[in-house]
Write an enzyme that holds these catalytic residues in place. Structure first.
Site, PDB file in Angstrom:
ATOM      1  N   HIS A   1      -1.968  -0.405   2.560  1.00 47.10           N
ATOM      2  CA  HIS A   1      -1.225  -0.285   3.821  1.00 47.10           C
ATOM      3  C   HIS A   1      -1.711   0.932   4.591  1.00 47.10           C
ATOM      4  O   HIS A   1      -0.983   1.898   4.767  1.00 47.10           O
ATOM      5  CB  HIS A   1       0.280  -0.225   3.542  1.00 47.10           C
ATOM      6  CG  HIS A   1       0.771  -1.490   2.912  1.00 47.10           C
ATOM      7  ND1 HIS A   1       0.821  -2.682   3.602  1.00 47.10           N
ATOM      8  CD2 HIS A   1       1.161  -1.773   1.663  1.00 47.10           C
ATOM      9  CE1 HIS A   1       1.246  -3.629   2.805  1.00 47.10           C
ATOM     10  NE2 HIS A   1       1.453  -3.111   1.609  1.00 47.10           N
TER      11      HIS A   1
ATOM     12  N   HIS B   1       8.100  -8.751  -4.740  1.00 48.46           N
ATOM     13  CA  HIS B   1       6.909  -7.900  -4.777  1.00 48.46           C
ATOM     14  C   HIS B   1       5.757  -8.633  -5.454  1.00 48.46           C
ATOM     15  O   HIS B   1       5.943  -9.300  -6.478  1.00 48.46           O
ATOM     16  CB  HIS B   1       7.228  -6.601  -5.530  1.00 48.46           C
ATOM     17  CG  HIS B   1       6.166  -5.571  -5.356  1.00 48.46           C
ATOM     18  ND1 HIS B   1       4.992  -5.594  -6.062  1.00 48.46           N
ATOM     19  CD2 HIS B   1       6.080  -4.513  -4.535  1.00 48.46           C
ATOM     20  CE1 HIS B   1       4.233  -4.589  -5.674  1.00 48.46           C
ATOM     21  NE2 HIS B   1       4.877  -3.909  -4.748  1.00 48.46           N
TER      22      HIS B   1
ATOM     23  N   GLU C   1       3.328  -7.678  -7.321  1.00 51.52           N
ATOM     24  CA  GLU C   1       3.090  -7.365  -8.737  1.00 51.52           C
ATOM     25  C   GLU C   1       4.048  -8.157  -9.634  1.00 51.52           C
ATOM     26  O   GLU C   1       3.643  -8.718 -10.662  1.00 51.52           O
ATOM     27  CB  GLU C   1       3.283  -5.865  -8.966  1.00 51.52           C
ATOM     28  CG  GLU C   1       3.067  -5.467 -10.428  1.00 51.52           C
ATOM     29  CD  GLU C   1       3.510  -4.039 -10.716  1.00 51.52           C
ATOM     30  OE1 GLU C   1       3.338  -3.163  -9.865  1.00 51.52           O
ATOM     31  OE2 GLU C   1       4.035  -3.827 -11.828  1.00 51.52           O
TER      32      GLU C   1
ATOM     33  N   THR D   1       5.553  -1.444 -12.223  1.00 49.86           N
ATOM     34  CA  THR D   1       4.928  -0.130 -12.493  1.00 49.86           C
ATOM     35  C   THR D   1       5.463   1.011 -11.624  1.00 49.86           C
ATOM     36  O   THR D   1       5.400   2.167 -12.029  1.00 49.86           O
ATOM     37  CB  THR D   1       3.396  -0.203 -12.295  1.00 49.86           C
ATOM     38  OG1 THR D   1       3.138  -0.776 -11.019  1.00 49.86           O
ATOM     39  CG2 THR D   1       2.724  -1.008 -13.373  1.00 49.86           C
TER      40      THR D   1
END
Ligand code: SF4
Length: 275
Positions: free
Chosen positions: A33, A116, A118, A160
């Protein structure tokens, strides 16, 4: 300061692909980003893959640091793409852990945000995995699972970037129903390490410049940490934004957000040293 290991690695892979002259190079969504980096990649021929693009024969598709599910990889291969996998090794480890625990018969919980990338990727390796974003949600899901299969073994993984406190609270919620819950620490310390390094820096300097985008959440968080410690601090996107009043301080520290490229940090550092 600056890029975490996973983002640094992903950006390097993209630049390597561009330098190698690969014909059509795409990333599966924005690699990072940061508009400067995305613009630079575009100039070098690395573009974001548009949704619904069919035939990818001859194209190279780079998987971002937060990874994808095995289904997405299969779809890319079926469309003819060559895959370059920039999944962060820490995220890859979570994916493999999720798969092995599921195969070993564990009822798997994942603490994180459902939408998300991930989390979506990891759950692709663990059919039946329950995602919980808060302790209440985790406890309710655990109760439901426990009533369905009271003798099941349960395990918990974390997205994470989750904070340790949130993870602890979510684990507590699940433990009420699965007292032998196996909790695996998959939290990455990259954000926490940067914040701790800045706190240490603030104790050694008179003012701090934070290199990064003003819209970047983690950069703004660094600014508020410095300010909360009473250290005058500014976010600076480029050397032209270095405030004039910085000349009043004899010792100035430099920090940077996790999406700030090295080149921007170096340019700002040189400009500060030249003052
Ligand atoms: S797991 Fe850590 S090192 Fe890897 S991309 Fe995420 S924040 Fe960066």
């Amino acid at each position: 300061m600056g890029f975490c290991m996973g983002v640094r690695r992903a950006v390097k892979l993209a630049l390597d692909e561009a330098a190698a002259g690969s014909k059509a190079v795409y990333t599966l969504g924005p690699l990072i980003h940061n508009p400067q980096v995305l613009e630079d990649l575009k100039d070098r021929g690395v573009e974001i893959l548009e949704k619904g693009r069919g035939d990818l024969t001859g194209a190279t598709v780079l998987i971002r640091a937060h990874g994808v599910s095995p289904r997405v990889e299969k779809e890319l291969l079926a469309a003819g793409a060559r895959i370059r996998d920039a999944t962060c090794p820490r995220v890859k480890a979570s994916q493999m852990k999720a798969r092995s625990l599921t195969r070993a018969g564990y009822c798997l919980f994942l603490a994180g945000e459902k939408d998300h990338g991930e989390v979506i990727g990891i759950t692709g390796y663990a059919p039946g995995c329950v995602v919980a974003a808060c302790p209440g949600e985790a406890e309710a899901a655990a109760e439901k699972r426990c009533r369905q299969s009271p003798a099941a073994k349960a395990a918990l993984l974390a997205q994470t970037t989750l904070s340790a406190d949130e993870y602890e609270a979510i684990g507590e919620g699940i433990r009420k129903w699965f007292p032998k819950l196996k909790i695996i620490d998959t939290i990455c310390g990259a954000t926490r390490d940067r914040q701790n390094a800045l706190k240490e820096l603030c104790g050694q300097v008179e003012a701090v410049i934070i290199a990064g985008g003003k819209t970047s959440a983690n950069t703004r968080r660094l600014l508020s940490i410095a300010q909360s410690l009473g250290t005058p601090a500014w976010i600076v996107e480029n050397e032209g934004e270095i405030p004039g009043e910085i000349g009043r301080y004899a010792l100035v520290g430099l920090s940077a957000g996790a999406s700030t490229p090295d080149s921007a940090i170096d340019t700002i550092e040189r400009a500060l040293q030249a003052l």
